[in-house]
Scaffold this motif. Structure first.
Motif, short mmCIF file in Angstrom:
data_model
loop_
_atom_site.label_atom_id
_atom_site.label_comp_id
_atom_site.label_asym_id
_atom_site.label_seq_id
_atom_site.Cartn_x
_atom_site.Cartn_y
_atom_site.Cartn_z
N THR A 1 1.26 -1.08 -0.35
CA THR A 1 -0.44 0.02 -0.08
C THR A 1 1.01 1.43 0.11
N HIS A 2 0.67 2.61 -0.12
CA HIS A 2 1.24 3.39 -0.18
C HIS A 2 1.91 3.80 1.11
N ILE B 1 4.48 2.24 1.72
CA ILE B 1 6.50 2.73 0.58
C ILE B 1 7.71 2.82 1.83
N THR C 1 8.94 -2.96 1.01
CA THR C 1 8.21 -2.42 -0.46
C THR C 1 8.50 -0.77 -1.02
N ALA D 1 3.77 0.55 -4.60
CA ALA D 1 2.10 0.28 -3.97
C ALA D 1 1.04 -0.37 -5.49
N LYS D 2 0.32 -1.51 -4.64
CA LYS D 2 -0.55 -2.08 -5.59
C LYS D 2 0.12 -3.36 -6.89
#
Length: 181
Positions: A94-95, A98, A129, A132-133
């Motif tokens: 997800t954002h 990050i 990470t 996102a997505k």
């Protein structure tokens, strides 16, 4: 599962401490990713930065990718049956995730974001990470973020090696996987 963010206080030291609690043998590093996609280059960059007394598979010259992961993982197990494998790879999330780094017991499944069906690899895993997505977003990740994550993670891994390799007379190795299959 342990999670820390890149900009958290003592990020590298906290990663090192978590790894120390999970490792009971000197490690071997399986640095997964491609040098052709910025967001997926975390593993190969870490492989380049690691100059430790532990074997390293995967770097910018000879990356461990979906094409050779199975054969390289098999070679790692054969060549280092007495060592724990630390698998390192980038991740999508997800954002809010990050810049996060996760350390956990057990293996990881490389290529899931790309829809790959690869076997789980590693005894201990580290993921960071980077976007996102979607896997498509991996190509637009800023190299600066990937490099900062790689530096922090490699610093922690170097420190773990100093701790775990104390008393072991092991030469420095950097392995180049056979990419022909």
């Amino acid at each position: 599962m342990f999670k820390v963010f890149l900009d958290d206080y003592d990020c590298a030291e906290r990663i090192r401490n978590e790894l120390k609690s999970l490792l009971f043998t000197p490690p071997v590093f399986l640095c997964i990713g491609s040098d052709r996609v910025t967001g997926d280059s975390l593993g190969p960059i870490i492989g380049e930065l690691l100059e430790t007394a532990a074997p390293v598979y995967g770097n910018l010259v000879c990356p461990v990718t979906a094409l050779n992961l199975v054969s390289v993982a098999r070679k790692v197990r054969i060549n280092h049956p007495d060592r724990q494998i630390v698998a390192v790879d980038s991740a999508v999330g997800t954002h809010a995730d990050i810049g996060s780094i996760r350390v956990f017991a057990g293996g990881l499944r490389a290529g899931e974001a790309m829809g790959k069906n690869l076997p789980e690899v590693g005894d201990v895993s580290i993921t960071a990470t980077v976007c996102a997505k979607s896997a498509k977003a991996l190509s637009s990740v800023r190299l600066g973020l990937v490099y900062r994550l790689a530096r922090v993670i490699s610093l922690a891994l170097k420190e773990v090696c100093k701790d775990k390799n104390a008393g072991f007379a092991r030469p420095i190795h950097r392995f180049m996987p056979d990419i022909s299959g």
